[in-house]
Design a protein around this motif. Sequence first.
Motif, mmCIF file in Angstrom:
data_model
loop_
_atom_site.group_PDB
_atom_site.id
_atom_site.type_symbol
_atom_site.label_atom_id
_atom_site.label_comp_id
_atom_site.label_asym_id
_atom_site.label_seq_id
_atom_site.Cartn_x
_atom_site.Cartn_y
_atom_site.Cartn_z
ATOM 1 N N THR A 1 -11.445 12.085 -38.798
ATOM 2 C CA THR A 1 -11.189 12.935 -40.007
ATOM 3 C C THR A 1 -10.179 12.097 -40.852
ATOM 4 O O THR A 1 -9.341 11.410 -40.203
ATOM 5 C CB THR A 1 -10.656 14.258 -39.697
ATOM 6 N N LEU A 2 -10.214 12.358 -41.983
ATOM 7 C CA LEU A 2 -9.006 12.039 -43.078
ATOM 8 C C LEU A 2 -8.457 13.242 -43.376
ATOM 9 O O LEU A 2 -9.309 14.276 -43.854
ATOM 10 C CB LEU A 2 -9.771 11.358 -44.137
ATOM 11 N N GLU A 3 -7.274 13.339 -43.098
ATOM 12 C CA GLU A 3 -6.090 14.626 -43.504
ATOM 13 C C GLU A 3 -5.183 14.296 -44.717
ATOM 14 O O GLU A 3 -4.734 13.042 -44.566
ATOM 15 C CB GLU A 3 -5.473 15.205 -42.315
ATOM 16 N N GLY A 4 -5.068 15.282 -45.434
ATOM 17 C CA GLY A 4 -3.841 14.883 -46.481
ATOM 18 C C GLY A 4 -3.248 16.161 -46.725
ATOM 19 O O GLY A 4 -3.624 17.206 -46.866
ATOM 20 N N ILE A 5 -1.940 15.926 -47.064
ATOM 21 C CA ILE A 5 -1.158 17.025 -47.659
ATOM 22 C C ILE A 5 -0.132 16.579 -48.793
ATOM 23 O O ILE A 5 0.236 15.281 -48.820
ATOM 24 C CB ILE A 5 -0.314 17.839 -46.454
ATOM 25 N N LEU A 6 0.394 17.517 -49.397
ATOM 26 C CA LEU A 6 1.678 17.378 -50.188
ATOM 27 C C LEU A 6 2.739 18.064 -49.516
ATOM 28 O O LEU A 6 2.922 19.126 -49.076
ATOM 29 C CB LEU A 6 1.687 17.686 -51.860
ATOM 30 N N SER A 7 3.907 17.060 -49.028
ATOM 31 C CA SER A 7 4.723 17.346 -48.280
ATOM 32 C C SER A 7 6.007 17.541 -49.322
ATOM 33 O O SER A 7 6.466 16.398 -49.949
ATOM 34 C CB SER A 7 5.259 16.439 -46.942
ATOM 35 N N PHE B 1 6.508 13.906 -51.086
ATOM 36 C CA PHE B 1 5.528 12.959 -50.899
ATOM 37 C C PHE B 1 4.124 13.085 -50.412
ATOM 38 O O PHE B 1 4.075 14.384 -49.965
ATOM 39 C CB PHE B 1 6.025 11.621 -49.816
ATOM 40 N N PHE B 2 3.104 12.589 -50.887
ATOM 41 C CA PHE B 2 1.876 12.823 -50.395
ATOM 42 C C PHE B 2 1.804 12.097 -48.889
ATOM 43 O O PHE B 2 2.372 10.944 -48.725
ATOM 44 C CB PHE B 2 0.700 12.059 -51.388
ATOM 45 N N VAL B 3 0.908 12.449 -48.056
ATOM 46 C CA VAL B 3 0.735 11.616 -46.866
ATOM 47 C C VAL B 3 -0.731 11.711 -46.696
ATOM 48 O O VAL B 3 -1.249 12.978 -46.502
ATOM 49 C CB VAL B 3 1.448 12.138 -45.607
ATOM 50 N N LEU B 4 -1.581 10.897 -46.246
ATOM 51 C CA LEU B 4 -2.794 10.823 -45.668
ATOM 52 C C LEU B 4 -2.960 10.219 -44.460
ATOM 53 O O LEU B 4 -2.217 8.884 -44.198
ATOM 54 C CB LEU B 4 -3.635 9.740 -46.727
#
Length: 208
Positions: free
Chosen positions: A35-41, A26-29
């Motif tokens: 800050t805005l942080e995001g990753i693909l987990s 899943f993606f999580v923002l």
Amino acid sequence: DQIFVMPEVVGCSLGIRKEIGHTGSFFVLSLGYGTLEGILSTPSGIVQRSALSVFGIRYAVNLMKEELSALYYLELKNEHQLDIAFRDAAIVLNRKRIDLTDLRRKVIFQYYNDVVSPAIRKAFNDTDFAKADTMFIAGGGSCYDDLIELFHNEFSEILNLKVPDNAPCLAAIGYCHQSILANAGDHGRAIGIDIGNSSTVICTVQQG
């Protein structure tokens, strides 16, 4: 006792897996004030290439401040007061209550188009979207319906967008789960602390 320092979005990812029980990719923002942080987990770990970190909600608050400054004397309103006005969509200036609903919607739209959308396009590619079909949005910024609507407009055809009920606290919850793991499962010695620019969230495990 052990202390771990973790990125906010990693805490959110851990909270999603441990608290919500999502097992796939899943993606999580994490929409924070600073800050805005995001990753693909993924189940095997975080895809480091996909990590993003850009301006948070403060960017929109500063846009609002600039717009208001052109029309009103702000009487040395500090950043915290303006943040509260942004959240409430109202402010009192010169003994007048001013509705900020439309202005807030305008600056959120500008923030999304200037900062959020370009950062996501740069970080996540078609290969990433082939791996995951769900995006979780957490952090204090998830409380703004106008902002969530913009995510829906851009991603509803390819992703299931989810805002957890505990979205503003998700990072602290994830930190607490990490603390439980570090303490060999001892819930009584576990604590998660999310120190933000606007607020701090502390999470412990209810005993008994």
